[in-house]
Design an enzyme around this catalytic site. Structure first.
Site, PDB file in Angstrom:
ATOM      1  N   CYS A 127       3.521  -4.364   8.379  1.00 25.09           N
ATOM      2  CA  CYS A 127       3.199  -3.363   9.396  1.00 25.09           C
ATOM      3  C   CYS A 127       2.970  -4.046  10.746  1.00 25.09           C
ATOM      4  O   CYS A 127       2.317  -5.086  10.831  1.00 25.09           O
ATOM      5  CB  CYS A 127       1.948  -2.594   9.008  1.00 25.09           C
ATOM      6  SG  CYS A 127       2.077  -1.723   7.441  1.00 25.09           S
ATOM      7  N   SER A 132      -7.350   1.862   4.931  1.00 24.97           N
ATOM      8  CA  SER A 132      -6.209   1.077   5.377  1.00 24.97           C
ATOM      9  C   SER A 132      -6.593   0.325   6.637  1.00 24.97           C
ATOM     10  O   SER A 132      -7.376   0.826   7.461  1.00 24.97           O
ATOM     11  CB  SER A 132      -5.023   2.007   5.665  1.00 24.97           C
ATOM     12  OG  SER A 132      -4.061   1.348   6.461  1.00 24.97           O
ATOM     13  N   ASP A 190       0.815  -1.214   0.000  1.00 21.91           N
ATOM     14  CA  ASP A 190       0.000   0.000   0.000  1.00 21.91           C
ATOM     15  C   ASP A 190       0.848   1.263   0.000  1.00 21.91           C
ATOM     16  O   ASP A 190       0.554   2.228  -0.718  1.00 21.91           O
ATOM     17  CB  ASP A 190      -0.924   0.028   1.223  1.00 21.91           C
ATOM     18  CG  ASP A 190      -2.099  -0.930   1.090  1.00 21.91           C
ATOM     19  OD1 ASP A 190      -1.957  -1.937   0.372  1.00 21.91           O
ATOM     20  OD2 ASP A 190      -3.147  -0.677   1.711  1.00 21.91           O
ATOM     21  N   CYS A 226       2.580  -8.909   2.652  1.00 18.49           N
ATOM     22  CA  CYS A 226       1.796  -7.677   2.761  1.00 18.49           C
ATOM     23  C   CYS A 226       0.323  -7.896   2.405  1.00 18.49           C
ATOM     24  O   CYS A 226      -0.078  -8.934   1.874  1.00 18.49           O
ATOM     25  CB  CYS A 226       2.415  -6.603   1.882  1.00 18.49           C
ATOM     26  SG  CYS A 226       1.866  -4.930   2.269  1.00 18.49           S
ATOM     27  N   ASP A 227      -0.466  -6.846   2.672  1.00 11.27           N
ATOM     28  CA  ASP A 227      -1.935  -6.897   2.681  1.00 11.27           C
ATOM     29  C   ASP A 227      -2.579  -7.700   1.557  1.00 11.27           C
ATOM     30  O   ASP A 227      -3.403  -8.568   1.802  1.00 11.27           O
ATOM     31  CB  ASP A 227      -2.507  -5.476   2.599  1.00 11.27           C
ATOM     32  CG  ASP A 227      -2.142  -4.613   3.781  1.00 11.27           C
ATOM     33  OD1 ASP A 227      -1.221  -4.985   4.516  1.00 11.27           O
ATOM     34  OD2 ASP A 227      -2.762  -3.561   3.961  1.00 11.27           O
ATOM     35  N   LYS A 228      -2.253  -7.371   0.319  1.00  9.74           N
ATOM     36  CA  LYS A 228      -2.987  -7.945  -0.811  1.00  9.74           C
ATOM     37  C   LYS A 228      -2.410  -9.269  -1.282  1.00  9.74           C
ATOM     38  O   LYS A 228      -3.081 -10.031  -1.980  1.00  9.74           O
ATOM     39  CB  LYS A 228      -3.020  -6.954  -1.989  1.00  9.74           C
ATOM     40  CG  LYS A 228      -3.484  -5.554  -1.633  1.00  9.74           C
ATOM     41  CD  LYS A 228      -4.822  -5.541  -0.934  1.00  9.74           C
ATOM     42  CE  LYS A 228      -5.249  -4.130  -0.542  1.00  9.74           C
ATOM     43  NZ  LYS A 228      -4.379  -3.475   0.450  1.00  9.74           N
TER      44      LYS A 228
END
Length: 565
Positions: A195, A472, A82, A123-125
Site C-alpha cells: 500500500c 488497519s 489484509d 506486506c504488513d504481517k
C-alpha cells in the site's frame, strides 16, 4: 582465518553425505557446499499485488549472493495480505498468519542449519514475522524492503487502496455510489508492491531500517525501482560479510535500537500496529523492553516531522524523494541512541554522518514540526488497565475529552447494521469487543470497517469508538481507542460494559475510564461468561490457545491462563 560455519559437517559423515546428494542433484558443486549457505525468505504469492514481484527480486538476490561467495536457498512462507487474507474467518487469519511466517522460517532455516538469511519484506504481517524469526534464530540476517506500489488516478484525482477501503464503507452508509467505488477500484493499484500510504507495511519497512536491520537509506522505496535493485545487490554482498563477521540480530536489537524505531514511527505518524509488532520482536530477541511504555514515554519528546497519506497530504513518493527513513533519522539525530549498530557493522552515528535532507518541506526539522502533539497516544485507565492506543493524527482536535453513553456490540456486522439504521447517535461511544488476539481470534473482526462506516455516516467527529480489535494502518479517522488490553474475551473491563454506561476518553490526561462503581463491576464479573470460541478448529484454534496478550506482542508462547475455553 575464516570461522567454522554451522552448516558444514565432516566430509563423509551422514549429514554431509545426504545433504551433498540432494545438493548435487540441484547442480551445486561439492566445493560450493563448503560456502556460507543463505536462506532467501520469499513470501511470493499470486493472491495479492504486494507479493507478485518477489520471484524476480529473489532471482537477482541469488545472483548477488553467488557473486559474493555464498550459496543461496530460496525458502517460501505463507503470505498474508489484509485485503485478501481478511476474507475468511472474519479476518482472523490476518494477524495469526504473522506467527506462521515466523514458524515457517524457523522450521526451514533452523532445521537445515543455514548460516544466515535475507528476508524480502513486503506486506504488513510478513515484515514483523520475518523480524521475529531473525530475533528468534539469531543468525546473521538482513531485511530488504521490496517496495510500495504505484497508485493511480480516477476522474482527475489521485486514488489509492486507502481511498477504495474508505469508499467501500461509504457505500454501506449510502454516502458513495457503488459504480463510483468500482471505478476507483480499477485504478487504485497500478503495479506490484505494498500500500502506497504510511500504513503498516511502509511503517514497518521504516522500522526495519531504524532498528538497524535494513541497509541505511533503503526505505521506503518504489517496488522494482533502480534504487531497490541496487539495495538487493548490496544485500547479497553484505549478508556474506555478516556471516564471516558473525554479526547477529541480537547484537543489533538492543534497547537503544528499539527506542530509535519508536522515535521514527512517532516522527512519521506511522501505523499503531508497529507497537505490537515491535513488542513481539523484542520478546523474540529476549530484549527486556516494554515497547508500550517506550511509546508512552517518548510521545511528548518526538514531534511529527512528516505527514504522508493518510496522516497528511504528502505522497510516499515525495517522502521517498526527500530522503525517507534516513532523512527522518537525521532530523531526529539529537534524540537518538547514536551508538546503536546496524547491519553494516557501523554505528548509527557513523551512518548518519554527511546525510542531508533533500526536501525539508516534506521531512521537517524538529524546530519546525508538522505537529507538536504526538500522533500516537497510549491510554491507561479503568477500561485500559494495560493499554489502549489512539492514532490522533496531526489535526488539532476540537474535542480532546469525550464523554458519552456506551453502545455495545460483539461483532462488526451488528455495529454496521446499527449505523445503517441510524441507531448510533452523536455523543455515543460505540464499543466493539470480542475482537482481540484471543477473542477474534487474531484480532479479526472488522474494527476498521466500523471506523470508516462511522466516517461515511457523517459521525466521525461526533461519535467515539472503543475496541479490543486492531485497526488497519491506513485508519486515521475519528476518535478511536483500539487494541484495548486486557481484551474482552479474557474478562477484561471491556467485557463488563453495558449499554448506557458512561465512558470518558481524555487525550490530555491519557486516560480511558468507565464511570461505574467497583461493586457493580464485581457483580457483573460474577455473572460474566465467556462466549463460545469462534473457529475452534485447525490453526486458529492452536493460535487462540497459545497466544499471549498484546503486552507480550501477541507472540505464541504457551502461557497458562491466557486461553479462552
Amino acid at each position: 582465518m575464516k570461522r567454522k560455519l554451522r552448516s558444514n559437517f565432516p566430509r563423509g559423515s551422514y549429514l554431509w553425505a545426504v545433504r551433498n546428494a540432494h545438493w548435487h542433484a540441484l547442480g551445486i558443486a561439492e566445493e560450493d557446499c563448503e560456502k556460507p549457505k543463505i536462506a532467501i525468505i520469499n513470501t511470493s504469492s499470486e493472491l495479492a499485488a504486494c507479493f507478485s514481484h518477489l520471484d524476480g527480486v529473489a532471482a537477482e538476490l541469488k545472483q548477488a549472493i553467488r557473486e559474493a561467495g555464498g550459496v543461496p536457498f530460496e525458502v517460501r512462507t505463507t503470505a498474508p495480505s489484509d485485503f485478501i487474507t481478511g476474507a475468511g474467518a472474519r479476518g482472523a487469519y490476518i494477524l495469526a498468519a504473522r506467527d506462521l511466517v515466523t514458524n515457517d522460517i524457523e522450521a526451514s532455516v533452523e532445521g537445515a542449519m543455514l548460516d544466515g538469511m535475507v528476508c524480502l519484506t513486503s506486506c504488513d504481517k510478513t515484515v514483523p514475522g520475518q523480524l521475529m524469526a531473525a530475533a528468534r534464530l539469531n543468525i546473521p540476517s538482513l531485511m530488504v524492503s521490496c517496495g510500495y506500489q504505484p497508485s493511480g488516478e480516477y476522474r482527475g484525482r489521485h486514488v489509492d487502496i486507502e481511498d477504495v477501503f474508505v469508499g467501500a464503507m461509504h457505500v454501506v452508509t449510502g454516502n458513495l455510489d457503488r459504480d463510483e467505488l468500482i471505478g476507483m477500484s480499477r485504478e487504485a493499484v497500478k503495479g506490484p508492491g505494498v500500500c502506497s500510504g504510511m500504513g503498516t507495511a511502509n511503517s514497518m519497512h521504516i522500522v526495519c531500517e531504524a532498528l538497524g536491520m535494513a541497509l541505511p537509506g533503503s526505505t521506503p522505496v518504489a517496488a522494482n525501482s533502480a534504487r531497490m535493485g541496487d539495495t538487493v545487490r548490496q544485500a547479497g554482498q553484505r549478508i556474506v560479510e555478516m556471516i564471516w563477521e558473525d554479526l547477529k540480530p541480537r547484537d543489533i536489537l538492543t534497547p537503544g535500537s528499539f527506542a530509535n524505531a519508536a522515535r521514527a514511527v512517532l516522527a512519521v505518524g506511522g501505523s499503531i500496529n508497529s507497537v505490537k509488532h515491535l513488542q513481539a520482536v523484542a520478546v523474540e530477541a529476549h530484549c527486556d523492553v516494554d515497547v508500550y511504555a517506550l511509546f508512552e514515554r517518548l510521545a511528548d519528546q518526538v514531534p511529527v516531522l512528516s505527514a504522508v497519506r493518510p496522516v497528511g497530504e504528502h505522497t510516499i513518493e515525495a517522502f521517498d524523494a526527500a530522503g525517507g527513513c534516513q532523512a527522518v533519522l537525521k532530523q531526529l539525530e539529537p534524540l537518538l541512541d547514536a551508538d546503536a549498530i546496524t547491519v553494516t557493522g557501523r554505528s548509527l552515528e557513523a551512518e548518519l554522518d554527511g546525510v542531508t535532507v533533500a526536501d525539508e518541506s516534506v521531512i521537517r526539522p524538529m524546530a519546525r514540526p508538522v505537529a507538536s502533539r504526538p500522533a500516537i497516544v497510549i491510554l491507561r485507565g479503568s477500561l485500559t488497565l494495560e493499554s489502549g492506543i489512539v492514532k490522533t493524527g496531526i489535526v488539532e482536535r476540537k474535542v480532546r475529552r469525550f464523554t458519552g453513553p456506551a453502545r455495545c456490540f460483539s461483532n462488526s456486522d451488528d455495529a454496521l447494521a446499527a449505523l445503517e439504521q441510524g441507531e448510533i447517535r452523536p455523543g455515543d461511544v460505540l464499543v466493539m469487543r470480542g475482537a482481540g488476539v484471543c477473542g477474534g481470534p487474531g484480532m479479526g473482526g472488522g474494527a476498521s470497517r466500523v471506523v470508516f462506516a462511522i466516517d461515511g455516516a457523517g459521525l466521525g467527529e461526533e461519535v467515539a469508538m472503543l475496541t479490543d480489535g486492531h485497526l488497519s494502518g491506513l485508519v486515521c479517522k475519528g476518535l478511536v481507542v483500539a487494541e484495548v488490553s486486557p481484551e474482552g474475551a479474557v474478562a477484561g473491563p471491556l467485557a463488563l460494559v453495558e449499554d448506557g454506561d458512561r465512558i470518558v476518553i481524555d487525550l490530555d490526561t491519557r486516560r480511558c475510564d468507565l464511570e461505574v462503581d467497583a461493586d457493580e463491576l464485581e457483580r457483573r464479573l460474577q455473572r460474566w461468561r465467556p462466549r463460545q470460541p469462534l473457529f475452534d478448529t485447525g490453526w486458529l484454534q492452536q493460535y487462540r490457545r497459545t497466544v499471549q496478550p498484546l503486552t507480550k506482542g501477541a507472540v505464541l508462547v504457551r502461557s497458562e491462563g491466557n486461553a479462552v475455553d
